[in-house]
Design an enzyme around this catalytic site. Structure first.
Site: not given
Ligand code: AMP
Length: 416
Positions: A36, A372, A209, A395
């Site tokens: 950064r 990230g 999610k 973000g």
């Molecule tokens: P996000 O912050 O929403 O981009 O989510 C990232 C996180 O989603 C990472 O820590 C991944 O380990 C998790 N992730 C991705 N695919 C899966 C999955 N199939 N089951 C559980 N966690 C997941």
């Protein structure tokens, strides 16, 4: 189009620069990644060439309006000084105190001063000393900051989605304001991808999610030719179509919404690609991101996940299918991992996608990667140099993809 630093008069001026120096520190307070800091060098070098006196404003961590010594910016000046080969002064203890003001007043052309963590003051984030929302307090703080310089340059893309004193509030109290080179680059790549993408335009979204990325999906549905979904998000979509997903992570309260999104995609003739096979496991140690001893890992034959198993990565057939679409793409936007990529055995989908995006980029596509996890995957795959643009603000880039107005950008004046 917003004014950029070359559109305003900075020659011999006192220039307040908002920078993103929210760097990771180890237990001894040493900087463990200076990406950064290096990202701000082009703007700073330009300002130095113009004999500007530079007053840097930044934050570190979430001190929530209190002085937290472990969140001091004190490690930054030395690293910055090495990178610029110039001394960098530090206004310790308080960013708007008498000492800081004197240092700013005494600053000459070609000199640099970094102010202490802005977020030691609750007003930076729009609150008063009692922790209540207080716009007048934020404005007064912004005015104090502005009083130290002549013009303002916004180069902290990571904070432009926040309406804070140093991102939006300050602009009305300075003579002129503009985006720095880093923010200009982010706006160019993200803006062009969304506003005038070369087609076919393909978006890849992953992560935990659906709920975090609904707005992004809805906005992109109006712009893309194809959306590829991976990660745990995919299971909510599959379940909404009554595909068995075993014990996979799912948001049961978002099933109707997932179904609606799929219908909308069909109406708009957007190719909506979900995994057609998976890597599945019967147990995962989520807390330590490990595969427990004795766990059974399998590759499913189709999109159905057997009972008692959870999907943790996209399978080989899915990768192949996604690759076909990505190979023809001319604009690619990616945010979020396609599996639990922190566990090596479940990182293949994410790493392969990074490599395929790099290949498409070599063949002429514009690629923009944000968030990230996707950024670390691109690095892990060794293809970070091949990506057209890696966004520095997770973000902020997501909010941009949602089509939201970013307060720190909206506040900047337009080009004449
Ligand atoms: P996000 O912050 O929403 O981009 O989510 C990232 C996180 O989603 C990472 O820590 C991944 O380990 C998790 N992730 C991705 N695919 C899966 C999955 N199939 N089951 C559980 N966690 C997941």
């Amino acid at each position: 189009m917003k004014k950029t630093v070359k559109d305003i008069d900075v020659k011999d001026k006192k220039v307040l620069v908002r920078a993103d120096y929210n760097v990771p520190l180890d237990a001894d307070g040493n900087i463990t990644n200076d990406k950064r800091i290096t990202a701000t060098i082009p703007t700073l070098e330009y300002l130095l060439e113009q004999n500007a006196a530079i007053i840097l404003m930044a934050h570190l961590g979430r001190p929530k309006g209190k002085v937290v010594p472990s969140m001091s910016l004190k490690a930054v000046p030395q690293r910055l000084s090495e990178l610029l080969d110039k001394p960098v002064q530090f206004a310790e203890s308080d960013c708007i105190g008498a000492k800081a003001k004197k240092a700013a007043a005494d600053l000459k052309g070609g000199e640099i001063l970094l102010l202490e963590n802005l977020r030691f003051h609750p007003e930076e984030e729009g609150k008063n000393a009692n922790g209540e929302k207080d716009k007048a307090a934020m404005d007064a703080f912004a005015k104090e900051l502005a009083s130290m310089g002549d013009v303002f340059v916004q180069d902290a893309f990571g904070t432009v989605h926040r309406a804070h004193a140093s991102t939006a509030g300050i602009v009305k109290y300075v003579k002129d304001a503009a985006a720095g080179f880093l923010v200009e680059k982010e706006l160019k790549f993200l803006g062009e991808a969304l506003d005038k993408p070369v087609k076919p335009f393909v978006a890849i979204l992953g992560g935990a999610k659906v709920s975090d990325k609904i707005n992004v999906i809805e906005n992109l549905l109006t712009k893309v030719d194809a959306i590829i979904i991976g990660g745990a998000m995919a299971y909510t979509f599959l379940k909404s179509q009554e595909v068995p997903i075993g014990t996979s992570l799912v948001e049961d309260d978002k099933l109707d919404l997932a179904d609606e999104i799929l219908k909308k995609a069909k109406e708009r003739k957007v190719d909506f690609l979900l995994p057609i096979d998976h890597i599945a496991v019967d147990k995962v140690d989520f807390a330590n991101k490990q595969i427990p001893q004795g766990a059974i890992v399998q590759t499913t034959i189709d999109d159905v996940i057997p009972e008692g198993f959870m999907g943790v990565d996209v399978g080989p057939k899915s990768i192949e299918k996604f690759a076909e679409v990505l190979k023809n793409a001319k604009t690619i936007v990616w945010n979020g991992p396609l599996g639990i990529f922190e566990i090596d055995q479940f990182s293949k989908g994410t790493i392969e996608i990074a490599k395929i995006i790099a290949e498409s980029t070599e063949n002429g596509a514009i690629s923009v990667v944000g968030g990230g996890d996707s950024v670390s995957a691109v690095k892990k795959a060794g293809v970070d140099k091949e990506i057209s643009h890696i966004s520095t603000g997770g973000g902020a880039s997501l909010e941009f993809l949602e089509g939201k107005e970013l307060p720190g950008i909206a506040a900047l004046p337009n080009k004449k």
